[in-house]
Design a protein around this motif. Structure first.
Motif, PDB file in Angstrom:
ATOM      1  N   ASP A  66      21.810 204.957 -30.719  1.00  0.00           N
ATOM      2  CA  ASP A  66      21.550 203.976 -31.766  1.00  0.00           C
ATOM      3  C   ASP A  66      21.867 204.508 -33.169  1.00  0.00           C
ATOM      4  OD1 ASP A  66      19.521 205.758 -31.249  1.00  0.00           O
ATOM      5  OD2 ASP A  66      17.987 204.497 -32.173  1.00  0.00           O
ATOM      6  N   SER A  67      22.022 205.820 -33.313  1.00  0.00           N
ATOM      7  CA  SER A  67      22.368 206.315 -34.651  1.00  0.00           C
ATOM      8  C   SER A  67      23.784 206.874 -34.707  1.00  0.00           C
ATOM      9  CB  SER A  67      21.363 207.381 -35.092  1.00  0.00           C
ATOM     10  OG  SER A  67      21.172 208.342 -34.090  1.00  0.00           O
TER      11      SER A  67
ATOM     12  N   SER B 175      27.156 207.033 -39.620  1.00  0.00           N
ATOM     13  CA  SER B 175      26.138 206.408 -38.786  1.00  0.00           C
ATOM     14  C   SER B 175      25.699 205.086 -39.404  1.00  0.00           C
ATOM     15  CB  SER B 175      24.946 207.361 -38.685  1.00  0.00           C
ATOM     16  OG  SER B 175      23.791 206.657 -38.321  1.00  0.00           O
TER      17      SER B 175
ATOM     18  N   ARG C 172      22.085 210.462 -30.516  1.00  0.00           N
ATOM     19  CA  ARG C 172      21.398 209.244 -30.082  1.00  0.00           C
ATOM     20  C   ARG C 172      22.317 208.034 -30.200  1.00  0.00           C
ATOM     21  NH1 ARG C 172      15.301 208.756 -31.747  1.00  0.00           N
ATOM     22  NH2 ARG C 172      16.026 206.611 -31.642  1.00  0.00           N
TER      23      ARG C 172
END
Length: 742
Positions: free
Chosen positions: A409-410, A419, A407
């Motif tokens: 955003d992570s 992360s 993902r």
DNA sequence: GCATGTATGTGA
DNA sequence: CACATACATGCG
């Protein structure tokens, strides 16, 4: 009256007495020797015999030699017998059993049982001194150093060795010698090695929780039954399994019998030894491969002479000839370290159960994450089972968060490995004055280094493996054969300068990132490179406990049962690492390791948090870790294995063909496949290149024999190997019950 | 496992 | 032909 004469039978020359002697060599069977008239030998006696131009030790395997074998006139005589108690019958049967099971020669197994031939000799008496009480001879000059030694000897005490005296009096060894020559010290012969101290089985143990007490009772009952049993002790991290089996050891000691504890990596468990000492007052006798010279000799003699009530050791300790073993504990029974991969290939946990069976004694298999094999045996009733459910001390299970690296955003920023979610958590932990730990099971700076301009990859010349850059030592290293080299200035392929780029993270690189993110945090790196020897590990552990470290970054060595009260955050940098590769137990092993690492978080009253970075959050391993549902994972894993007839529902054996000449190795492997055993319950896969097709300069191919559970694989393998000539330059190793798959 | 004999290669 | 090195063998 002579019975023979009386019965009318001519009394001819006395028959030649012969014995079978097993030698510690890879020979097919024991050799016959003649017993000299003035010697008495019983089975198990340790002897010295001539072998060609050499003299070797051996063990009398049977007192009636093979009359039909070598003719009596060609027999050589036993040279002497060592002054030791004979090897017990159980040990001898065990050696034969292991040899038959692993398809190795009994002599090779004997070598493991008597791995210090120097220990067979009587230990040399050690020189020690007592004060003579005489007055100094004329011409004697008193010096400060001499005065110190004499003052020291005024005190009552046992005779002391020159080395001890010199150390205590802070003088040279020459001072002691001078005093002895002047007649002020009386030399006495000391038993070379003092007996190991005796653990006190009657010391009151710690107060056990009701669960622990029930478990201890059950194990004690197994010991008191004085018969074979195998019991899985299944308890989560921190449930106090060690205290439980300590009670079984105490029961065994009270019977006057020896107890053996197998640990996966003894060198790393000084915490275990301390715990033992707290319970029993003294340290047990240790046995592992780091033990050398006089220590190893002394340990072996103590064990064989029955002077070592408790032995703690690595897998090889299982083969020692204990005179009266009453209990075997295999701690962390799921650990891969119990599998011996070269020489005689065996799994110490399985061999321990066999040893228990042959000796008629209980075996306890202890784990927080039992192997599927052991769990299945417990479920079918072959093994007993003791559960320790509670987490001792009241701490709750850590909260596990999966971080999906796919993902946006992570995902960590480019060329970074942590992360933002994990970084935020680390910030919170540090702000709260607590400690964090980052786990990455990969040593060095980067697992792969390649040339930016031509794509050339730095590879080990002896193995199919990339060279790993170690920035701390400024070298390239092969993690499989130990090859090291300097990082070249220019690319060996395209000669571009300073063109190398590191690909992927190792712990050193994670440490670099942490230093950038948290310049004020005190960081410690824990890997087998930075920690040489058990003392170094101990030092780091002390520092972490004393809160002189905020962030700990490390590999496996860090995952072992040390517990730190202020550690509340665990970050797993790459949770997927163990899942690749053709390993039958990859998922199981990854689960076990990550479960253990996660267990480091929040053990006292502080709740712990675990962040697990993964590309496959949906993978059963990750789901099981997040949900704390070990049993669901194992059930799913068991279903898969059952469907594919893999262990423990089917049997495997591997042949590893290796040699320097790749074509020859390849040919033999293919020839073996051609003459492979056939049958309904038998399947042969391969040959395939072994996981490291080239290791230490030897090319390797693997063949896998897969059978139904009930099939005895040894006779199959034996006739298979006998059906084809194997050239001397190629080696074929047999791995019964292999751990890795292809 | 290891010392030994034998086959094979290397260089003058 | 002398010598070094690879491989096979047998050890009781």
């Amino acid at each position: 009256m002579d019975l023979l004469t009386a019965s009318g039978i001519e009394a001819g020359p006395p028959p030649v007495r012969r014995v079978r002697v097993l030698l510690p060599l890879p020979l097919a069977s024991a050799y016959d020797y003649r017993v000299p008239d003035d010697m008495d030998l019983e089975a198990g006696a340790y002897v010295e015999v001539p072998l060609g131009p050499r003299q070797v030790f051996g063990v009398v395997w049977a007192v009636d030699g093979d009359e039909a074998g070598v003719p009596a006139n060609r027999l050589k005589s036993v040279l002497r017998r060592f002054d030791l108690p004979p090897m017990p019958e159980v040990s001898r049967r065990f050696i034969d059993w292991v040899a038959a099971y692993t398809l190795s020669s009994p002599g090779s197994v004997l070598r493991m049982a008597v791995s210090v031939s120097a220990a067979l000799e009587d230990p040399k008496a050690l020189l020690a001194y007592l004060p003579s009480g005489d007055s100094p001879p004329p011409g004697f000059k008193m010096t400060d150093a001499r005065r110190r030694v004499l003052a020291l000897m005024e005190e009552e005490g046992p005779p002391r060795t020159p080395a001890d005296l010199a150390r205590e009096a802070a003088c040279g060894i020459g001072v002691i010698r001078g005093l002895a020559e002047s007649g002020l010290l009386t030399p006495v012969a000391l038993r070379a090695q003092p007996r190991p101290p005796i653990p006190d089985a009657h010391r009151p143990g710690p107060t056990l929780s009701p669960d622990q007490a029930a478990a201890a009772d059950a194990l004690r009952a197994a010991v008191d039954a004085r018969g074979y049993s195998a019991t899985l002790v299944d308890g989560v991290t921190g449930s106090g399994k060690t205290e439980v089996y300590f009670e079984a050891i105490a029961a065994c000691l009270r019977q006057g019998r020896q107890a053996l504890v197998l640990l996966p990596e003894i060198a790393l468990s000084s915490q275990w030894l301390d715990r033992f000492a707290r319970r029993f007052g003294v340290r047990p006798v240790e046995w592992h491969s780091d033990l050398a010279g006089a220590h190893r000799r002394a340990a072996w003699r103590a064990i064989v002479n029955g002077e070592a009530p408790v032995v703690v050791g690595a897998r090889s300790a299982l083969f020692l000839p204990y005179p009266d073993l009453g209990l075997i504990v295999v701690d962390e029974e799921h650990e891969a370290a119990f599998k011996q991969e070269d020489g005689v290939i065996y799994h110490a946990r399985d061999m321990a159960v066999a040893r228990g069976f042959l000796g008629g004694i209980p075996v306890a298999l202890v784990s927080a994450t039992p192997s599927l094999e052991t769990l299945t045996n417990a479920e079918t009733g072959r093994y007993g089972r003791i559960d320790l459910p509670a987490r001792h001390g009241g701490a709750s299970l850590p909260d596990v968060t999966l971080i999906d690296l796919r993902r946006p955003d992570s995902r960590p920023p480019a060329r970074h490995w942590l992360s933002p979610i994990l970084v935020d958590a680390m910030k919170e932990t540090l702000a709260a004055g607590e400690q964090g730990m980052l786990f990455l099971n990969r040593r060095g700076y980067a697992p792969l280094t390649l040339c930016r301009s031509c794509g050339f990859r730095l590879q080990c010349p002896n193995c199919t493996a990339w060279l790993v850059e170690h920035r701390l030592s400024r070298r390239l290293q092969c993690h499989h054969c130990g090859y090291t080299d300097r990082l070249p200035e220019t690319c060996p392929s395209c000669e571009a300068e300073h063109s190398f780029v590191a690909c992927g993270p190792g712990v050193e690189r994670v440490a670099e990132e942490v230093a950038q993110l948290f310049p004020d945090a005190r960081v410690a790196l824990m890997t087998s490179d930075t920690l040489v020897g058990p003392q170094a590990i101990q030092t780091v552990i002390e520092e972490v406990r004393a809160h002189k470290v905020d962030l700990l970054i490390g590999t496996q060595v860090m995952a072992k049962g040390h517990h730190f009260p202020m550690l509340t955050l665990v970050g797993v940098v790459d949770g997927d690492l163990g899942l690749g590769g053709g390993d039958l137990r990859a998922a199981e092993r990854t689960f076990q390791m990550l479960h253990q690492v996660a267990g480091r978080a929040g053990r006292e009253s502080r709740p712990g948090r675990v962040f697990l970075q993964t590309h496959m959050p949906e993978h059963p391993v990750m789901q099981a870790l997040a949900a704390h549902d070990r049993d669901a994972f194992l059930a799913a894993e068991a279903d898969q294995r059952r469907a594919m007839d893999l262990p423990p529902y089917g049997r495997l054996a591997a042949l590893i063909v290796s040699g320097e000449d790749e074509r020859q190795v390849d040919k033999l492997a293919r020839d073996l496949a051609r003459v492979a055993p056939q049958g309904d319950d038998v399947l042969v896969l391969g040959p395939a290149p072994a996981p490291l097709a080239l290791l230490r300069g030897r090319h390797r191919r693997r063949l896998l024999l897969k059978t139904a559970r009930g099939v005895a694989v040894q006779p199959l393998l034996q006739s298979w190997l006998a059906s084809i000539p194997i050239p001397g330059t190629v080696r074929v190793q047999v791995d019964v019950d292999p751990y890795s798959f292809m």
